[in-house]
Design a protein around this motif. Structure first.
Motif, mmCIF file in Angstrom:
data_model
loop_
_atom_site.group_PDB
_atom_site.id
_atom_site.type_symbol
_atom_site.label_atom_id
_atom_site.label_comp_id
_atom_site.label_asym_id
_atom_site.label_seq_id
_atom_site.Cartn_x
_atom_site.Cartn_y
_atom_site.Cartn_z
ATOM 1 N N CYS A 68 1.978 -3.932 50.320
ATOM 2 C CA CYS A 68 0.954 -3.935 49.272
ATOM 3 C C CYS A 68 0.781 -5.323 48.665
ATOM 4 N N CYS A 105 -4.504 -7.526 45.036
ATOM 5 C CA CYS A 105 -4.055 -7.301 46.409
ATOM 6 C C CYS A 105 -5.123 -6.488 47.128
ATOM 7 N N GLN A 106 -4.874 -6.202 48.372
ATOM 8 C CA GLN A 106 -5.876 -5.518 49.175
ATOM 9 C C GLN A 106 -6.290 -4.166 48.601
ATOM 10 N N MET A 107 -5.328 -3.452 48.077
ATOM 11 C CA MET A 107 -5.615 -2.102 47.578
ATOM 12 C C MET A 107 -5.835 -2.081 46.076
ATOM 13 N N MET A 109 -3.792 -2.607 43.766
ATOM 14 C CA MET A 109 -2.680 -2.075 42.985
ATOM 15 C C MET A 109 -2.155 -3.189 42.092
ATOM 16 N N TYR A 110 -2.022 -4.346 42.690
ATOM 17 C CA TYR A 110 -1.705 -5.544 41.913
ATOM 18 C C TYR A 110 -3.026 -6.089 41.408
HETATM 19 CU CU LIG Z 1 -1.684 -3.554 47.217
#
Ligand SMILES: [Cu+2]
Length: 117
Positions: A68, A105-107, A109-110
């Motif tokens: 992640c 981040c990509q998703m 989440m961060y």
């Molecule tokens: Cu992520």
């Protein structure tokens, strides 16, 4: 049953707070050796103050080995950088006009924000 519902409601409140309401204090990028630490689902600091009309380089230190945390995206500037575990990656930013620019981040989440003023 009631307790389960209460726990569920509390969890929802926490999620809403975390993802939409929580605004950590902005940190000025001034100290030498300043780096953003990527760890435990967080960028630290996650609100970074920068000045307009200057070229900045941000350092990211990735401590989180989970996939992640691997990518760092700053969509407004077409930046997509791979962060290596336990290494510092320097990301060069273009000159920016005043505004807030998300990085994540990509998703997503961060999540963090560059506050340019
Ligand atoms: Cu992520």
């Amino acid at each position: 049953m009631l307790i389960v519902n209460l726990a569920g409601a509390l969890l929802i409140v926490l999620i809403v707070w975390w993802f939409w309401l929580y605004k950590p204090k902005a940190v000025e990028q001034s100290e030498a050796g300043f780096s953003v630490v990527v760890e435990n689902g967080n960028y630290s600091p996650s609100r970074i103050k920068l000045k307009t009309g200057e070229q900045h380089a941000l350092k990211f230190l990735r401590k989180d080995a989970s996939p992640c945390a691997e990518m760092l995206l700053i969509p407004q500037f077409d930046i997509a950088e791979t962060l290596i575990v336990n290494q510092t990656t320097t990301i060069r930013l273009p000159e920016m006009s005043a505004g807030e620019y998300e990085f994540h981040c990509q998703m997503k989440m961060y999540k963090g924000v560059l506050v340019v003023e």
